[in-house]
Design an enzyme around this catalytic site. Structure first.
Site, PDB file in Angstrom:
ATOM      1  N   SER A 117      41.645   9.034 -17.460  1.00 48.12           N
ATOM      2  CA  SER A 117      40.338   8.621 -17.838  1.00 48.12           C
ATOM      3  C   SER A 117      40.405   8.747 -19.371  1.00 48.12           C
ATOM      4  O   SER A 117      40.893   9.498 -20.257  1.00 48.12           O
ATOM      5  CB  SER A 117      39.428   9.554 -17.418  1.00 48.12           C
ATOM      6  OG  SER A 117      38.302   9.176 -18.206  1.00 48.12           O
ATOM      7  N   CYS A 174      31.360  20.895 -14.203  1.00 47.34           N
ATOM      8  CA  CYS A 174      31.119  19.594 -14.158  1.00 47.34           C
ATOM      9  C   CYS A 174      29.754  19.019 -14.145  1.00 47.34           C
ATOM     10  O   CYS A 174      29.670  17.865 -14.667  1.00 47.34           O
ATOM     11  CB  CYS A 174      31.934  19.018 -13.196  1.00 47.34           C
ATOM     12  SG  CYS A 174      32.239  20.184 -11.915  1.00 47.34           S
TER      13      CYS A 174
HETATM   14  N1  PLP Z   1      38.954  14.572 -12.766  1.00 44.31           N
HETATM   15  C1  PLP Z   1      38.954  15.540 -13.502  1.00 44.31           C
HETATM   16  C2  PLP Z   1      39.877  16.645 -13.406  1.00 44.31           C
HETATM   17  C3  PLP Z   1      37.843  15.729 -14.706  1.00 44.31           C
HETATM   18  O1  PLP Z   1      37.959  16.637 -15.205  1.00 44.31           O
HETATM   19  C4  PLP Z   1      36.938  14.472 -14.655  1.00 44.31           C
HETATM   20  C5  PLP Z   1      35.801  14.436 -15.463  1.00 44.31           C
HETATM   21  O2  PLP Z   1      35.620  15.577 -15.846  1.00 44.31           O
HETATM   22  C6  PLP Z   1      37.078  13.409 -13.557  1.00 44.31           C
HETATM   23  C7  PLP Z   1      38.132  13.513 -12.789  1.00 44.31           C
HETATM   24  C8  PLP Z   1      36.335  12.320 -13.848  1.00 44.31           C
HETATM   25  O3  PLP Z   1      36.449  11.529 -14.831  1.00 44.31           O
HETATM   26  P1  PLP Z   1      35.473  10.581 -15.450  1.00 44.31           P
HETATM   27  O4  PLP Z   1      34.573  11.318 -16.227  1.00 44.31           O
HETATM   28  O5  PLP Z   1      36.299   9.510 -16.297  1.00 44.31           O
HETATM   29  O6  PLP Z   1      34.952   9.753 -14.238  1.00 44.31           O
END
Ligand code: PLP
Length: 383
Positions: free
Chosen positions: A194, A322
């Site tokens: 990302s 999150c």
């Molecule tokens: N996976 C992990 C381990 C993350 O830390 C995050 C974001 O916090 C995501 C996926 C999601 O990414 P995005 O914010 O680009 O959707």
């Protein structure tokens, strides 16, 4: 503001912002258009694809741009389970982008195994081996935890998965730009990343899809991105991700060394001033700028600590990181690591990035003990 929340998102590097700027107002062609402006945009998209590929040792044609890390995770898992059967193995501490996708697949008939983790947040490769079934289609284990920063033993896990002839996906959203990847040799089939976690823009991500791996698209339309992700490309975002990847490749060693130094300074400073502070996660295999810390006896206080620090101009997260709506709830990640629900509410996450300084660390070390002590006083008075 002192920003110690780089796992949530990062400041766009000014060099990235500069690279993106012309693609909004000057060179705004659609990469699918055949005229010069369109061709110019197409060249920029393909240059960025090569930059992202170079960061992880992939071939440019193995990179599919998506709108986020979340979408890359969805495409990897849902795309691999077009037929609604089979078995998915993942871990209990994955980001919701994986866990909720796994739940959605489960509702469609896919069997899901959630592997446990140990007290530092690691998946045991032997548990992966034991969970494999004849119909296991995908194993998805994150490269590094967004909550505690623990790095998973991917080399051991991927060997086992490859031997079994099963697809391996890793959510490397927190790891790309910090851990070196060389997908030319690592037996990883699918990898999500990302932009906004590596000093690139929000709203852009990518999925590495190893050549030969077949996925079904989850977004249907004009057939962009090799048919895997229809929609007019986010050219500025893609250019930004490409530049961010290029900078990460060039500066990873320096960034990591600095982040590790700052993290150690922060940890020793906090522990010297607050003897009740304890580090959560693996002390060795941890993302360089990542500190998840608990305060013994004040486990219920993380959200109030966060707010008090915010009032002092310091941005951090709790271990329930999150989403704000869950910030006061016990962290499912810490609970999976064996913390009871009370202690699982008690962690603060401080995550450092490219733009943090020694002066900021020293300021936090100076302020944090006072904030902790003031809450302890309130807690005692209330009790
Ligand atoms: N996976 C992990 C381990 C993350 O830390 C995050 C974001 O916090 C995501 C996926 C999601 O990414 P995005 O914010 O680009 O959707």
């Amino acid at each position: 503001m002192i920003y110690f929340d780089n796992s949530a998102t990062t400041q766009v590097d000014p060099r990235v912002a500069q690279a993106m700027a012309p693609w909004h107002t000057e060179a705004y062609g659609n990469p699918s258009s055949l005229h010069r402006s369109g061709r110019h945009a197409r060249e920029a998209v393909e240059a960025a694809r090569a930059q992202v590929a170079a960061l992880i040792g992939a071939r440019p044609r193995e990179i599919v741009f998506t709108a986020s890390g979340t979408e890359a995770d969805n495409l990897a898992l849902i795309g691999a389970f077009e037929a609604a059967d089979g078995h998915l193995i993942t871990s209990a501490i994955e980001h919701p982008a994986i866990l909720e996708t796994a739940r959605a697949l489960q509702r469609r008939g896919v069997a899901v195994t959630l592997l446990p983790v140990d007290q530092v947040g690691k998946v045991d490769p032997a548990a992966v081996r034991a969970a494999l079934r004849p119909n296991t289609r995908v194993v998805s284990i994150m490269a590094a935890s967004n909550v505690v920063g623990t790095i998973q033993p991917l080399n051991e896990i991927t060997k086992i998965v490859r031997q079994a002839g099963v697809l391996f996906h890793t959510d490397a959203v927190q790891a790309v730009g910090k851990l070196p990847f060389d997908l030319a040799v690592q037996p990883i089939d699918l990898l999500s990343l990302s932009g906004h976690k590596l000093h690139g823009p929000k709203g852009i991500g990518a999925l590495f899809v190893r050549e030969g791996v077949r996925l079904a698209p989850i977004i249907h339309g004009g057939g962009q991105e090799g048919g895997l992700r229809s929609a007019t490309e986010n050219v500025a975002g893609i250019v930004g991700l490409g530049r961010a990847a290029e900078l990460a490749a060039a500066e990873m060693e320096k960034d990591n060394a600095e982040a590790a130094y700052l993290r150690e300074r922060l940890t020793t400073g906090i522990q010297a001033a607050c003897p009740q502070a304890y580090v959560i996660g693996d002390t060795q295999d941890r993302l360089p700028g990542h500190l998840c810390v608990g305060f013994a006896g004040q486990e219920g206080e993380a959200i109030r600590l966060l707010l008090a620090l915010d009032a002092a101009g310091i941005a951090v997260s709790t271990g329930s990181a999150c989403s704000a709506s869950h910030a006061a709830e016990p962290s499912y990640v810490l609970q999976a690591m064996g913390f009871d629900p009370f202690r699982a509410r008690g962690a603060l996450r401080l995550t450092l990035g490219r733009f943090n300084t020694v002066a900021e660390v020293d300021r936090v070390v100076e302020l944090l003990p006072g904030v902790v002590a003031s809450l302890r006083h309130i807690a005692t008075v209330r009790a």
